[in-house]
Design an enzyme around this catalytic site. Structure first.
Site, PDB file in Angstrom:
ATOM      1  N   LYS A 212      26.172  38.062  37.856  1.00 54.46           N
ATOM      2  CA  LYS A 212      25.055  38.765  38.480  1.00 54.46           C
ATOM      3  C   LYS A 212      23.951  38.907  37.425  1.00 54.46           C
ATOM      4  CE  LYS A 212      24.966  41.238  41.900  1.00 54.46           C
ATOM      5  NZ  LYS A 212      24.193  41.057  43.162  1.00 54.46           N
TER       6      LYS A 212
ATOM      7  N   ASP B 180      27.449  37.692  44.684  1.00 51.89           N
ATOM      8  CA  ASP B 180      27.387  38.070  46.102  1.00 51.89           C
ATOM      9  C   ASP B 180      27.140  36.834  46.971  1.00 51.89           C
ATOM     10  OD1 ASP B 180      24.950  37.979  44.785  1.00 51.89           O
ATOM     11  OD2 ASP B 180      24.010  39.551  45.975  1.00 51.89           O
TER      12      ASP B 180
ATOM     13  N   ASP C  18      38.566  38.497  40.247  1.00 52.09           N
ATOM     14  CA  ASP C  18      39.607  39.214  40.984  1.00 52.09           C
ATOM     15  C   ASP C  18      39.302  39.151  42.479  1.00 52.09           C
ATOM     16  OD1 ASP C  18      41.683  40.858  41.621  1.00 52.09           O
ATOM     17  OD2 ASP C  18      40.956  42.616  40.562  1.00 52.09           O
TER      18      ASP C  18
ATOM     19  N   ASP D 171      40.893  36.160  45.464  1.00 51.13           N
ATOM     20  CA  ASP D 171      41.623  36.617  46.658  1.00 51.13           C
ATOM     21  C   ASP D 171      40.937  36.136  47.931  1.00 51.13           C
ATOM     22  OD1 ASP D 171      43.598  37.842  45.251  1.00 51.13           O
ATOM     23  OD2 ASP D 171      43.305  39.839  46.099  1.00 51.13           O
TER      24      ASP D 171
END
Ligand code: NAD
Length: 371
Positions: free
Chosen positions: A194, A227, A251, A255
């Site tokens: 980011k 994002d 993380d 997933d």
């Protein structure tokens, strides 16, 4: 072919020993059919180690892990040990191994096998043929940065602090893993941070770009905000080859990517450290799933995630790419033939046990070497 490689096998708890037993049969198959022998030692970790030794991993087991060419772990944890204090829980054994072995790069492939396309929640055309690799930085960033903690302010309200911190070497060593992987795949790396709102993201982007320009100009590098990456993973995941990102974003994104492919029972992972002077890199391989206490002891767990973790070990630690291909092709063929453990089956579909899935994989391996 004698591999002379030392493997440490840590089955752990719950379904760990059940799925690891099927890997043991694949290892034996390589020994008898391909004369490929490994020096295999088995030890305890997690709740099993707590029961035997009072700690979730002993110093002796950690020493064996440090000396092995690679470690394969099943799963740790379960209700029996849930009430222990945090520092004594089974999961601490795994965390200690990761820490002491300095495993800073976590590799999570997300592959959608053709036969399981319908198990994904996304449209078949979005996930069919998906094959991406997420490289997550594992030992730095906001999960470890200091200062951290919760404090009470003079007015009685509280304040919590975590610190996102990265250094040049931490960024470069994990980016190097991503570039090296990309060279063996489709030659693309997407670096995710980011940088629009975080200084650590600015440094991340600059260091990845500098390493690329200096040493990996042949790899196509792109940058993406985390994002946007989360959106792109469900919009058009096949645009990616290798994604490299920090601990926190990795993380979440790994997933998310994992779930594009269907069941937890299918997902392998690898965690890599630095290479020593002989070129041997510390490495731990494990399925993404946990010890699944709800089905442990029933003989119905899917062993494929653990078998695919072993295939990653063959490829990345033992330089046995052709053997890894054999295992992965056997998995693909068995799924194509409609063999399903309960976690993969559609309602009403016939299911097989853990052992029967192992039988099907071995039969397919036999078929491949005869072909
Ligand atoms: P889990 O991954 O063990 O299980 C989640 C669900 O997926 C369960 O319904 C389970 O039956 C199913 N599942 C998982 N692996 C499967 C397989 N191979 N075949 C078929 N079904 C499978 O996660 P959880 O229930 O949240 O955690 C259970 C225990 O495992 C806890 O003690 C947790 O701390 C531990 N855990 C360990 C690890 C690890 O060892 N790396 C990872 C996650 C959770």
């Amino acid at each position: 072919m004698a591999a002379n490689k030392k493997l440490l096998i840590l089955p752990g708890d719950g379904i760990g020993p059940e799925v690891m037993a099927e890997v043991g049969r694949v290892i034996d198959w390589f020994g008898s059919t391909r004369a490929l022998r490994f020096e295999v030692e088995e030890d305890l970790v997690g709740g099993a180690a707590i029961d035997a030794h009072g700690v979730p991993v002993t110093d002796a087991t950690v020493a064996k892990a440090m000396a092995a060419d690679a470690v394969l772990l099943g799963a740790v944890g379960g209700p029996k040990w849930d009430d222990l204090p945090f520092e004594c829980k089974p999961e601490r054994g795994l965390l200690r191994l990761r820490k002491d072995m300095a495993l800073y790069a976590n590799l999570r492939p997300a592959i959608c096998f053709a036969a399981l396309v319908s198990a994904s929640t996304l449209k078949p055309e979005v996930v069919a043929g998906l094959d991406i690799m997420i490289v997550r930085e594992l030992t730095g960033g906001v999960y470890f940065g200091t200062p951290r903690g919760i404090e009470t302010l003079p007015d009685g309200t509280r304040r919590a602090i975590n610190t996102q911190v990265y250094t040049t070497p931490e960024i470069r060593r994990v980016a190097r893993v991503a570039f090296e992987l990309a060279r063996k795949r489709r030659g693309k790396v997407c670096s995710v941070e980011k940088a629009n709102v975080m200084e650590s993201g600015v440094l991340w982007r600059e260091e990845v770009q500098a390493l690329h320009d200096a040493e990996y100009p042949d790899v196509a590098l792109s940058h993406m905000y985390a994002d946007n990456c989360a959106m792109q993973l469900v919009r058009n995941p096949k645009q990616f080859d290798v994604i490299v990102t920090d601990n926190l974003f990795g993380d979440l994104l790994s997933d998310e990517a994992a779930m594009l492919t269907g069941s937890l029972g299918m997902l392998p992972s690898a965690s890599l450290g630095d290479a020593d002077e002989t070129g041997r890199r510390r490495a731990l391989y494990e399925p993404v799933h946990g010890s699944a206490p709800d089905i442990a002891g029933q003989g119905i767990a899917n062993p494929i995630a653990c078998v695919l973790s072993f295939a990653m070990m063959l490829r990345y630690s033992l330089d046995l790419g052709a053997e890894a291909d054999l295992v992965e092709n056997a998995v693909r063929a068995v799924l194509d033939a409609g063999v399903r453990t309960a976690d993969l089956a559609a309602p009403g579909e016939k299911t097989v046990s853990t052992r029967e899935m192992g039988d099907a994989l071995l039969a397919e391996l036999d078929r491949q070497v005869r072909a």
